[in-house]
Design an enzyme around this catalytic site. Structure first.
Site, mmCIF file in Angstrom:
data_model
loop_
_atom_site.group_PDB
_atom_site.id
_atom_site.type_symbol
_atom_site.label_atom_id
_atom_site.label_comp_id
_atom_site.label_asym_id
_atom_site.label_seq_id
_atom_site.Cartn_x
_atom_site.Cartn_y
_atom_site.Cartn_z
ATOM 1 N N TYR A 28 0.945 -1.133 -0.076
ATOM 2 C CA TYR A 28 0.073 -0.089 0.030
ATOM 3 C C TYR A 28 0.982 1.283 -0.022
ATOM 4 C CZ TYR A 28 -3.083 3.772 1.542
ATOM 5 O OH TYR A 28 -3.847 4.714 1.741
ATOM 6 N N SER A 110 -3.563 14.139 7.319
ATOM 7 C CA SER A 110 -4.597 13.855 6.177
ATOM 8 C C SER A 110 -5.967 13.536 6.857
ATOM 9 C CB SER A 110 -4.171 12.308 5.358
ATOM 10 O OG SER A 110 -5.501 11.877 4.691
ATOM 11 N N GLN A 131 -4.854 18.489 5.785
ATOM 12 C CA GLN A 131 -5.336 18.368 4.574
ATOM 13 C C GLN A 131 -6.889 17.864 4.471
ATOM 14 O OE1 GLN A 131 -4.386 14.661 2.816
ATOM 15 N NE2 GLN A 131 -6.325 15.272 1.779
ATOM 16 N N TYR A 133 -9.749 16.094 2.516
ATOM 17 C CA TYR A 133 -10.539 15.368 1.558
ATOM 18 C C TYR A 133 -12.076 15.906 1.436
ATOM 19 C CZ TYR A 133 -7.701 11.525 0.333
ATOM 20 O OH TYR A 133 -6.675 10.624 -0.288
ATOM 21 N N ARG A 168 -5.318 0.522 -8.053
ATOM 22 C CA ARG A 168 -4.307 -0.047 -7.596
ATOM 23 C C ARG A 168 -4.327 -1.487 -7.522
ATOM 24 N NH1 ARG A 168 -4.658 4.653 -3.181
ATOM 25 N NH2 ARG A 168 -4.746 6.269 -4.452
ATOM 26 N N LYS A 255 -3.758 21.401 -3.294
ATOM 27 C CA LYS A 255 -2.972 20.259 -3.708
ATOM 28 C C LYS A 255 -3.123 19.353 -4.879
ATOM 29 C CE LYS A 255 -0.289 16.473 -1.142
ATOM 30 N NZ LYS A 255 -0.612 15.301 -2.389
ATOM 31 N N HIS A 279 0.013 13.002 -6.706
ATOM 32 C CA HIS A 279 -0.335 12.092 -5.858
ATOM 33 C C HIS A 279 0.524 10.950 -5.665
ATOM 34 C CE1 HIS A 279 -3.833 11.637 -3.095
ATOM 35 N NE2 HIS A 279 -3.519 10.587 -2.874
ATOM 36 N N ARG A 282 -0.195 7.712 -7.777
ATOM 37 C CA ARG A 282 -0.817 6.794 -7.167
ATOM 38 C C ARG A 282 -2.401 7.070 -8.001
ATOM 39 N NH1 ARG A 282 0.404 4.103 -2.521
ATOM 40 N NH2 ARG A 282 -1.761 4.357 -1.522
#
Length: 380
Positions: A28, A110, A131, A133, A168, A255, A279, A282
């Site tokens: 990960y 985050s 940060q 979301y 991923r 960002k 990112h 990713r």
């Protein structure tokens, strides 16, 4: 030297981290998306940048101190936001926040990591960044912003490069979730890493601490996935950013900027900074590496907004190359997580000290006295 000489590079820390944590956690942390093209291109193309030394010029001393948003930091790099940090190493956000505060560099928390807004503020005396979301529900967004304000955060980072979750393959194979899916394979991986298992037991199962107030209790894995899908709507636009600018009294950084048009919009919206980023490779495997748009954006807009960069930086020389290419400041995510996964509680201090030592050596080698002088050493 103020770092562990057994691990004098980020690659050494990466190797040690791989030995110390379960495969699903390492993959990960380490992986990109799809075929990992942009993951590797990020670092490779940063390293195509060359710097010009001046050996006979007068030189007194080199200083890494950098003023950003009115605060003088001791180095021109900080710790980027990383999700699920406690999955990779127990208590990782707190370890890194403490180290960042000690070394006077920024730590960005985050939304989807494993420590709360309030706890990280306590550890950093309100000097951390947060940060966001973007939540789908206005009331959750507003409550998170109020919690940040009450906790003393001065800089808000809003994320624009996750309109959809990256594809991923490793994480899909590993059934990665929070908490991790306990497949037979994952159980054997945990049994093979007893130190990680013991530390996880000691600190407790990692959770989305910032999001706890908004989550129904006792969610199973399928319910958790649905909650995350329902709660977050990653696609930002100008109409979603405007109310955040109105609500937030501090600095706002966008960002995930990867083109000049988005940089122009950030300026028009009255934002204070941008982080040029993909990112960490990713999200979009078919995109550019970060150093390419950084160079264009910094040249055109560097005098109108603070232009920063992350993705692909793995050393002090990489920081130097990025600064020479136009970045005012740089951030790293994986590099610091490798350090914590490799060395536990000592990993944050080690990694910061290592990067400082490497960057100081580059500055003295090329006769660069101040961070802003790096651009004078860029070979074009």
């Amino acid at each position: 030297m103020s770092f562990n000489t057994k691990y004098p590079s980020i690659e050494d820390l990466r190797t040690r981290a791989k030995q110390r944590i379960p495969k699903f956690a390492f993959e990960y942390l380490d992986g990109g998306c799809n075929e990992d093209i942009n993951l590797y291109k990020n670092t490779a193309e940063i390293r195509e940048v060359e710097l010009l030394p001046e050996y006979l010029s007068k030189h007194t001393a080199s200083s890494m101190k950098t003023t950003l948003f009115g605060h003088e930091y001791d180095a021109p790099f900080g710790i980027a936001p990383v999700g699920l940090q406690g999955l990779m190493w127990p208590n990782a956000p707190e370890i890194l926040a403490k180290a960042a505060f000690k070394h006077n560099i920024p730590f960005i928390l985050s939304t989807v990591t494993t420590s709360s807004i309030e706890r990280i503020s306590e550890l950093t005396e309100g000097k951390a960044w947060f940060q966001l979301y973007h939540p789908a529900k206005t009331e959750i967004r507003n409550d998170i912003l109020k919690r940040c304000e009450n906790s003393g955060y001065k800089t808000l980072v809003i994320l624009c490069d996750v309109p959809t979750f990256g594809f991923r393959p490793r994480d899909i194979r590993n059934g990665l979730a929070m908490p991790p899916n306990m497949s037979v394979s994952n159980i054997f991986q945990i049994l093979g890493k007893p130190n990680w298992a013991f530390q996880t037991l000691k600190h407790g199962q990692p959770n989305f601490e910032t999001l706890k107030p908004y989550m129904p209790k006792n969610l199973d894995l399928k319910q958790l996935g649905k909650f995350m899908d329902d709660t977050f709507s990653g696609r930002l636009n100008e109409e979603r950013i405007k109310p955040i600018r109105d609500l937030w009294k501090g600095k706002i950084v966008l960002k995930g900027v990867a083109n000049q048009l988005d940089a122009e919009k950030a300026i028009a919206l009255g934002l204070d900074g941008i982080i040029v980023s993909n990112h960490g490779g990713r999200q979009l495997d078919a995109g550019e590496s970060t150093i390419k748009p950084l160079t264009r954006i910094a040249e055109k807009y560097g005098n109108q907004i603070e232009v920063m960069m992350d993705s692909g930086i793995r050393s002090g020389p990489d920081v130097a190359r990025s600064l020479a290419s136009g970045a005012k400041f740089t951030f790293m995510g994986r590099s610091f997580m490798y350090g914590v996964a490799a060395l536990g509680n000592k990993g944050g201090n080690h990694t910061i000290s290592l990067l400082k030592t490497q960057l100081q050596q580059v500055m003295e080698q090329i006769c660069c006295e101040k961070v802003e002088d790096f651009r004078n050493h860029l070979i074009k």
